[in-house]
Write an enzyme that holds these catalytic residues in place. Structure first.
Site, short mmCIF file in Angstrom:
data_model
loop_
_atom_site.label_atom_id
_atom_site.label_comp_id
_atom_site.label_asym_id
_atom_site.label_seq_id
_atom_site.Cartn_x
_atom_site.Cartn_y
_atom_site.Cartn_z
N ASN A 37 -30.00 29.82 27.40
CA ASN A 37 -30.03 28.36 27.43
C ASN A 37 -31.41 27.90 26.95
OD1 ASN A 37 -30.64 25.73 28.48
ND2 ASN A 37 -28.73 25.85 29.63
N ARG B 124 -26.87 16.47 28.01
CA ARG B 124 -26.69 15.65 29.21
C ARG B 124 -26.42 14.21 28.80
NH1 ARG B 124 -28.53 18.46 34.02
NH2 ARG B 124 -28.11 16.51 35.08
N GLU C 211 -22.82 23.16 27.08
CA GLU C 211 -22.57 22.71 28.46
C GLU C 211 -22.42 21.21 28.43
OE1 GLU C 211 -25.49 23.72 31.35
OE2 GLU C 211 -25.54 25.79 30.70
N HIS D 187 -27.21 30.66 36.51
CA HIS D 187 -28.02 29.68 37.25
C HIS D 187 -28.98 30.38 38.20
CE1 HIS D 187 -29.36 25.89 38.86
NE2 HIS D 187 -28.66 25.31 37.89
N1 PXP Z 1 -25.27 28.00 33.49
C1 PXP Z 1 -25.09 26.67 33.69
C2 PXP Z 1 -23.71 26.14 33.73
C3 PXP Z 1 -26.21 25.80 33.83
O1 PXP Z 1 -25.99 24.49 34.03
C4 PXP Z 1 -27.49 26.33 33.74
C5 PXP Z 1 -28.67 25.41 33.82
O2 PXP Z 1 -28.72 24.59 32.70
C6 PXP Z 1 -27.63 27.71 33.50
C7 PXP Z 1 -26.50 28.52 33.41
C8 PXP Z 1 -28.96 28.35 33.37
O3 PXP Z 1 -29.65 28.24 34.56
P1 PXP Z 1 -31.18 28.66 34.63
O4 PXP Z 1 -31.92 27.71 33.73
O5 PXP Z 1 -31.52 28.50 36.06
O6 PXP Z 1 -31.26 30.07 34.13
#
Ligand code: PXP
Length: 254
Positions: free
Chosen positions: A25, A63, A88, A209
């Site tokens: 991400n 977003r 996303e 996450h």
């Molecule tokens: N997966 C999803 C659905 C998310 O919303 C996020 C955060 O944007 C992530 C993965 C990645 O999370 P992190 O930035 O904590 O690694």
């Protein structure tokens, strides 16, 4: 840290052990850019470096408030990304229209609140079956794979299947935030059971996450885990060692 892992040997090693894939991400590259409202650092350039370092997909979150990634970034990423683009997104009509136009390889539906710093919980699929089914059908009709970001709860997994989502992403936030070894083990068990159940229903299982270099290994070991989506820890590490090394260090751990 990565000595002995040339790009090819790491790739072979990953296939051999059927390790989960790594989606990166890149939102926080855009967060840094937006700190000055300028053109750098460029999330597209970051995505290309991540790909070169061996990641399997690029993830970004458009977003509704456009606080980091902008529409133009997604358009550029769609053109530049050679692996897979995973967008996303919430189910807000304007965002869904945009996704249908851009056609990322995958759309990951997430709940979205304006005041949150990052995505806080999973989707309430059970409570929004009709809306989510309609959005899923629209996206799939455009050839977009649809994933639901959900808490590791059996009822949400079954509801995801009912809605037509072929993929789920298990929210690993509770695991990542667990304060004790016992709590962490408990959350890992929940993730394992959820993954097993989802796989038995024929769903593809991803997770993400709050995963970082110290907590990723146990989640990567979950049987059948297809892909881990990681952002903040890799971009944070990149500040010190560069994006390429940060990605390769994570790949080695996975
Ligand atoms: N997966 C999803 C659905 C998310 O919303 C996020 C955060 O944007 C992530 C993965 C990645 O999370 P992190 O930035 O904590 O690694």
């Amino acid at each position: 840290m990565l000595e002995g892992f040339g790009e090819m040997s790491l790739e072979k090693e990953r296939n051999h052990r059927s390790m989960p894939k790594l989606g990166i991400n890149i939102d926080h590259v855009a967060t840094l850019r937006e700190a000055r409202k300028t053109y750098m650092p460029d999330p597209v350039e970051a995505a290309l470096i991540c790909e070169k370092a061996g990641c399997d997909s690029i993830v970004c979150h458009l977003r509704e408030d456009r606080r980091h990634i902008k529409d133009a970034d997604v358009v550029s990423l769609r053109k530049a990304v050679k692996t897979r683009l995973n967008l996303e997104m919430s189910v807000a009509p304007g965002i869904v229209d945009f996704a249908c136009k851009i056609r990322p390889d995958q759309a990951t539906l997430v709940p979205e609140k304006r005041e949150e710093v990052t995505t806080e919980g999973g989707l309430d699929v059970r409570g929004n079956l009709k809306k989510l089914s309609l959005v899923t059908a629209r996206l799939k009709a455009r050839g977009i794979g649809v994933s639901f970001f959900i808490n590791p709860a059996i009822s949400q997994i079954e509801a995801s299947l009912e809605c037509g989502a072929g993929i789920i992403e298990l929210h690993t936030g509770e695991y990542a935030n667990a304060g004790t070894a016992a709590a962490r083990k408990r959350e890992l068990d929940i993730l394992e059971k959820a993954a097993k159940h989802a796989l038995s229903l024929g769903l593809e299982v991803n997770a993400g996450h709050g995963l970082h270099y110290e907590n990723v290994c146990d989640v990567a070991r979950i049987k059948g885990m297809n892909e881990l989506n990681i952002g903040h820890s890799i971009i944070s590490r990149a500040v010190f060692v560069g994006i390429s090394a940060a990605v390769r260090e994570m790949l080695e751990l996975i």
